[in-house]
Design a protein around this motif. Structure first.
Motif, PDB file in Angstrom:
ATOM      1  N   ARG A 177       0.820  -1.215   0.000  1.00  0.00           N
ATOM      2  CA  ARG A 177       0.000   0.000   0.000  1.00  0.00           C
ATOM      3  C   ARG A 177       0.855   1.267   0.000  1.00  0.00           C
ATOM      4  O   ARG A 177       0.339   2.368  -0.201  1.00  0.00           O
ATOM      5  N   LYS A 178       2.146   1.104   0.204  1.00  0.00           N
ATOM      6  CA  LYS A 178       3.047   2.257   0.181  1.00  0.00           C
ATOM      7  C   LYS A 178       3.709   2.429  -1.192  1.00  0.00           C
ATOM      8  O   LYS A 178       4.580   3.284  -1.349  1.00  0.00           O
ATOM      9  N   ALA A 179       3.312   1.617  -2.154  1.00  0.00           N
ATOM     10  CA  ALA A 179       3.940   1.663  -3.479  1.00  0.00           C
ATOM     11  C   ALA A 179       3.725   3.028  -4.131  1.00  0.00           C
ATOM     12  O   ALA A 179       2.645   3.616  -4.038  1.00  0.00           O
ATOM     13  N   ASN A 180       4.770   3.539  -4.798  1.00  0.00           N
ATOM     14  CA  ASN A 180       4.638   4.807  -5.516  1.00  0.00           C
ATOM     15  C   ASN A 180       4.129   4.553  -6.931  1.00  0.00           C
ATOM     16  O   ASN A 180       3.941   3.402  -7.346  1.00  0.00           O
ATOM     17  N   GLN A 181       3.920   5.621  -7.694  1.00  0.00           N
ATOM     18  CA  GLN A 181       3.342   5.483  -9.034  1.00  0.00           C
ATOM     19  C   GLN A 181       4.245   4.691  -9.982  1.00  0.00           C
ATOM     20  O   GLN A 181       3.761   3.949 -10.841  1.00  0.00           O
ATOM     21  N   LYS A 182       5.539   4.835  -9.817  1.00  0.00           N
ATOM     22  CA  LYS A 182       6.460   4.082 -10.663  1.00  0.00           C
ATOM     23  C   LYS A 182       6.324   2.589 -10.411  1.00  0.00           C
ATOM     24  O   LYS A 182       6.291   1.780 -11.347  1.00  0.00           O
ATOM     25  N   GLU A 183       6.230   2.209  -9.135  1.00  0.00           N
ATOM     26  CA  GLU A 183       6.084   0.793  -8.780  1.00  0.00           C
ATOM     27  C   GLU A 183       4.735   0.253  -9.235  1.00  0.00           C
ATOM     28  O   GLU A 183       4.619  -0.902  -9.673  1.00  0.00           O
ATOM     29  N   ILE A 184       3.691   1.079  -9.135  1.00  0.00           N
ATOM     30  CA  ILE A 184       2.353   0.667  -9.581  1.00  0.00           C
ATOM     31  C   ILE A 184       2.355   0.417 -11.084  1.00  0.00           C
ATOM     32  O   ILE A 184       1.833  -0.595 -11.571  1.00  0.00           O
ATOM     33  N   LYS A 185       2.954   1.328 -11.841  1.00  0.00           N
ATOM     34  CA  LYS A 185       2.988   1.196 -13.286  1.00  0.00           C
ATOM     35  C   LYS A 185       3.804  -0.020 -13.708  1.00  0.00           C
ATOM     36  O   LYS A 185       3.408  -0.773 -14.619  1.00  0.00           O
ATOM     37  N   LYS A 186       4.927  -0.266 -13.057  1.00  0.00           N
ATOM     38  CA  LYS A 186       5.776  -1.413 -13.387  1.00  0.00           C
ATOM     39  C   LYS A 186       5.047  -2.720 -13.110  1.00  0.00           C
ATOM     40  O   LYS A 186       5.083  -3.661 -13.919  1.00  0.00           O
ATOM     41  N   ALA A 187       4.354  -2.784 -11.962  1.00  0.00           N
ATOM     42  CA  ALA A 187       3.617  -3.999 -11.612  1.00  0.00           C
ATOM     43  C   ALA A 187       2.499  -4.255 -12.605  1.00  0.00           C
ATOM     44  O   ALA A 187       2.233  -5.398 -12.989  1.00  0.00           O
ATOM     45  N   TYR A 188       1.829  -3.175 -13.046  1.00  0.00           N
ATOM     46  CA  TYR A 188       0.745  -3.323 -14.026  1.00  0.00           C
ATOM     47  C   TYR A 188       1.272  -3.873 -15.346  1.00  0.00           C
ATOM     48  O   TYR A 188       0.674  -4.769 -15.944  1.00  0.00           O
ATOM     49  N   ARG A 189       2.400  -3.365 -15.807  1.00  0.00           N
ATOM     50  CA  ARG A 189       2.971  -3.840 -17.067  1.00  0.00           C
ATOM     51  C   ARG A 189       3.307  -5.331 -16.985  1.00  0.00           C
ATOM     52  O   ARG A 189       3.019  -6.110 -17.891  1.00  0.00           O
ATOM     53  N   GLN A 190       3.924  -5.726 -15.882  1.00  0.00           N
ATOM     54  CA  GLN A 190       4.325  -7.122 -15.728  1.00  0.00           C
ATOM     55  C   GLN A 190       3.117  -8.045 -15.680  1.00  0.00           C
ATOM     56  O   GLN A 190       3.078  -9.089 -16.343  1.00  0.00           O
ATOM     57  N   LYS A 191       2.109  -7.657 -14.898  1.00  0.00           N
ATOM     58  CA  LYS A 191       0.906  -8.482 -14.784  1.00  0.00           C
ATOM     59  C   LYS A 191       0.150  -8.537 -16.113  1.00  0.00           C
ATOM     60  O   LYS A 191      -0.412  -9.577 -16.472  1.00  0.00           O
TER      61      LYS A 191
END
Length: 369
Positions: free
Chosen positions: A30-44
């Motif tokens: 829940r502490k993930a920043n926007q960069k981490e959110i975007k990277k996780a979305y791309r991978q998934k």
């Protein structure tokens, strides 16, 4: 069970199923920043894309990933979701006129446009929007891999937009598109000429990049390494193209180009290929050519099979073995294997051997014509 109780049970189950933890869906804290959110979305998204993942339930999980990213990548929606949960977010979206998710009108159109944006969607490509160059990469595969089929994870390095790139732009009427700036020159009183010039600071129509912007200290883009899942079906041929839309380099104001993997067949030491057929050469001694033989061969999948010849084999004779070729791409059986026999003649024979052969073959020593 009464009809009312059954309805309430189904409703409770439906609501329970709808309660999804968007952070768990993307596999982030829940502490993930926007960069981490975007990277996780791309991978998934790459992992669960329906075109690349045939497993049951992958499409539903892909939809969950898209919805999770839609919420967590929007600061306002993320704030509401963190404070009030998914139900509170739905109420917020309804108050905003979004109908609780992906908008009104076409209940699926905008959802799929969001989900497939950059991963295979064709929307928007026919409206004059520029895209970055396509990339073609050779994918070197052995004949064994092409025979049995293989699933690969290919590492690809690309440039992606800085997460806060929009904060680094300013309005500019001179910018007419990515890299295009209009310059006005006065030729004479009352006469003005407009000339298009190249200016990489123009990132889109009406928007110019601000150099030295602290929101993107490394510039407009940054490198990202991704794993691209490539499924190679059995029977794939040399030169076949496997395309992934929208995953090459990103640039402001442009759609990402397409990544193409082009199959390059690596030559095999024993087998060669022509379409769905395979070819190989077997060397046999003279005695086998005259008397018949059996040979055990090893196929591309390492399975053994036997070739039997009962009669006399001529030099360079070619034998057809049905169904021992390559798998057909349409899934309808296999091609054929063609075995060429090369007879290994002895370098010399003794007089005793020559006499014995003549006696066996029934020939005499009469040289008269």
């Amino acid at each position: 069970m009464s009809a009312r109780l059954l309805f309430l049970s189904l409703l409770a189950a439906f609501q329970l199923a709808e309660c999804v933890d968007f952070y768990k869906v993307l596999g982030i804290s829940r502490k993930a920043n926007q960069k981490e959110i975007k990277k996780a979305y791309r991978q998934k998204s790459l992992e669960l894309h329906p075109d690349k993942n045939p497993e049951e339930g992958a499409a539903e999980k892909f939809a969950e990933v898209a919805r999770a990213y839609e919420v967590l990548s929007d600061e306002e929606k993320k704030r509401v979701y963190d404070q009030r949960g998914e139900e509170g977010l739905k109420q917020h979206e309804q108050m905003q006129g979004q109908g609780g998710g992906f908008g009104g009108g076409d209940p699926f159109g905008s959802m799929f446009e969001h989900m497939f944006n950059g991963f295979g969607n064709q929307r928007g490509r026919g409206h004059g929007e520029q895209k970055t160059p396509d990339v073609r990469m050779p994918l070197r595969l052995t004949l064994q891999q092409l025979y049995v089929g293989v699933n690969l994870e290919v590492e690809y390095l690309r440039e992606v937009l800085c997460v806060n790139w929009e904060d680094c732009t300013r309005n500019s009427n001179d910018c007419q598109g990515p890299g295009i700036k209009v310059q006005r020159q006065q030729l004479a009183p009352g006469f003005v000429q407009q000339v298009q010039i190249r200016d990489d600071r123009c990132v889109s129509r009406g928007k110019m990049w601000r150099d030295g912007c602290r929101a993107c200290p490394n510039g407009k883009t940054e490198p990202e390494k991704i794993e691209v899942p490539v499924e190679i079906p059995a029977g794939t041929r040399h030169g076949e193209d496997f395309a992934f839309q929208g995953i090459t380099d990103e640039k402001p104001g442009m759609m990402a180009g397409d990544l193409h993997f082009v199959v390059v067949e690596i030559a095999h030491s024993a087998y060669s290929r022509d379409g769905d057929n395979l070819y190989t050469t077997v060397e046999i001694p003279l005695v086998d050519a005259l008397t018949g033989f059996k040979r055990t061969l090893t196929h591309l999948d390492n399975k053994k099979f036997v070739v039997t010849v009962n009669g006399v084999t001529e030099c360079d004779h070619i034998m057809r073995v049905p169904g021992k070729g390559m798998p057909r791409r349409n899934g309808n059986g296999y091609g054929d294997l063609y075995v060429k026999f090369e007879v290994d003649f002895p370098d010399e024979l003794t007089e005793t051997q020559k006499t014995a052969i003549r006696e066996i073959l029934g020939e005499d020593d009469n040289d008269e014509l």
